[in-house]
Scaffold this active site. Structure first.
Site, PDB file in Angstrom:
ATOM      1  N   HIS A 295       0.819  -1.207   0.000  1.00 37.32           N
ATOM      2  CA  HIS A 295       0.000   0.000   0.000  1.00 37.32           C
ATOM      3  C   HIS A 295       0.857   1.262   0.000  1.00 37.32           C
ATOM      4  CE1 HIS A 295      -3.098   2.865   1.669  1.00 37.32           C
ATOM      5  NE2 HIS A 295      -3.839   2.189   0.819  1.00 37.32           N
ATOM      6  N   LYS A 297       3.614   4.365  -0.900  1.00 36.26           N
ATOM      7  CA  LYS A 297       3.835   5.341  -1.967  1.00 36.26           C
ATOM      8  C   LYS A 297       5.112   6.107  -1.629  1.00 36.26           C
ATOM      9  CE  LYS A 297      -0.860   5.209  -0.873  1.00 36.26           C
ATOM     10  NZ  LYS A 297      -1.199   4.009  -1.554  1.00 36.26           N
TER      11      LYS A 297
END
Length: 423
Positions: A295, A297
């Site tokens: 998940h 970034k």
């Protein structure tokens, strides 16, 4: 005040991995707040993590701190009346970004979401990243627990983040006078020098900063001479970013992508894999993270440039959602992030080779990949034409709880989901 266009020096920045590192640090900071707590999040669930945040916010408000919580109407649709009233009854201001009704059980407010994850405490301490307030960010959640990162910040950059979140509340309905009064409570920037890292707070919106995050990514990729590592959960960027990655690999930069191997949504891997052929043949190394859903970034370039935030590299984040990243220029932080990424690639990833594609890449898949690759030239412009409605920031205590109760009763009778008005 503008943001995202200049470096701010004198900051201390610490990388936090997963909920085990992130949640205790955030909850302790909130409990220690003396004047003010502001939280923005896409997802807040009513599970053990959400209840932990709930308790920390209540405690801060009961001690007299001004507490503001902004949630997204799409990402956090099902909070109970008791959960909301438990906050508002002690003075927490709960605001819903673009709340919406369901139609036949489906949420319609899909586009242009408030996807940021930000916390600011007393104008002196901030957290920015990709971690939501839900139990699936903890390892004990099981095989579907998410891998993610955030940063804790202290120093002058916090003043910029603080002004940004205050302005977001003001634009949502409080007005310029409220903004100026709250801003006066912020501590002096000179008092906040905390370390040696340069930092930049970069956001994406649908008005003045429509491509700032992508623009900083592309500039860093162009400037890279030795190493590029990008770990991104939802990877389907525009043509220009793909082109910069291919060019960097061809000029000898070690370009590595860490993408989902065990995605939470299968279409994520399918979309990204359509680009594998073009990237691998340019010399880009691709690693699929296989332990759990990825998940994160985050990215780093060479030995000084890094970024951590909420923005994926996909059409929603790059062209529609409201996002926030911190860009860091600091060798020590870059080294910490590199060690985490290197460990991930060595211990938890499968490297994709061109030979892995041979059996899958039929003539039709190659043709389809060609058209998808060139579709990337145009999708930012197409998505930009979607309606730019003025997002509503609705106080939760002002919503029609009677209507919500009626809908919840109907939901109990039909087995459907509840609407998001009071969430």
């Amino acid at each position: 005040m503008s943001h995202g266009n200049h470096w701010v020096g004198g900051n201390r920045i610490e990388l936090l991995e997963n909920g085990e590192e992130f949640f205790p640090r955030v909850f302790d900071a909130i409990r220690a707040a003396e004047r003010e707590v502001i939280v923005e999040t896409f997802i807040l669930f009513e599970d053990k993590v959400g209840l932990g945040l709930h308790a920390a916010l209540r405690e801060a408000a009961q001690r007299g701190a001004k507490v503001d919580l902004m949630i997204d109407g799409f990402g956090s649709p099902d909070l109970s009346r008791e959960f909301i009233e438990g906050l508002t009854s002690v003075g927490v201001k709960v605001r819903v970004f673009d709340p919406g009704h369901r139609f036949m059980g489906q949420r319609l407010n899909v586009f242009r979401r408030m996807h940021r994850k930000i916390v600011v405490v007393d104008g002196e301490r901030a957290f920015v990243g990709g971690i939501n307030y839900s139990a699936d960010h903890l390892l004990d959640f099981g095989p579907k627990a998410k891998q993610d990162w955030a940063v804790e910040l202290a120093g002058p950059i916090v003043a910029e983040i603080h002004q940004f979140v205050l302005r977001a509340i003001a634009v949502g309905g409080k007005g310029a006078g409220w903004f100026r009064r709250r801003l006066k409570q912020a501590p002096s920037v000179r008092q906040l020098t905390a370390g040696e890292a340069d930092a930049m707070f970069v956001t994406r919106d649908n008005r003045r900063h429509t491509n700032d995050i992508e623009r900083h990514y592309r500039a860093a990729i162009r400037a890279a001479r030795e190493r590029i590592v990008i770990a991104n959960a939802y990877f389907f960027p525009g043509y220009r970013l793909i082109k910069e990655l291919r060019r960097a690999a061809r000029r000898g930069v070690d370009v590595r992508l860490i993408l989902q191997g065990e995605p939470d949504m299968p279409i994520v891997k399918t979309a990204a894999s359509m680009l594998y052929h073009h990237l691998l043949h340019a010399g880009v190394r691709i690693y699929e993270y296989c332990d759990r859903p990825l998940h994160g970034k985050v990215a780093l370039m060479d030995d000084r440039w890094s970024t951590v935030g909420s923005s994926n590299l996909d059409p929603l984040s790059l062209s529609l959602n409201l996002e926030a990243n911190v860009v860091v220029r600091d060798k020590a932080f870059n080294e910490v992030l590199w060690k985490r990424m290197d460990q991930l690639m060595q211990e938890s990833c499968k490297r994709i080779e061109t030979t892995d594609l041979a059996s899958e890449w039929s003539g039709w898949r190659l043709v389809r990949s060609f058209f998808i690759f060139h579709f990337l030239r145009w999708y930012p412009a197409w998505l930009d034409r979607l309606p730019r409605h003025v997002p509503r920031l609705t106080p939760a205590e002002a919503t029609d709880l009677a209507e919500r109760q009626k809908n919840e009763k109907n939901s109990d009778n039909t087995g459907g989901a509840t609407p998001t008005e009071a969430a």
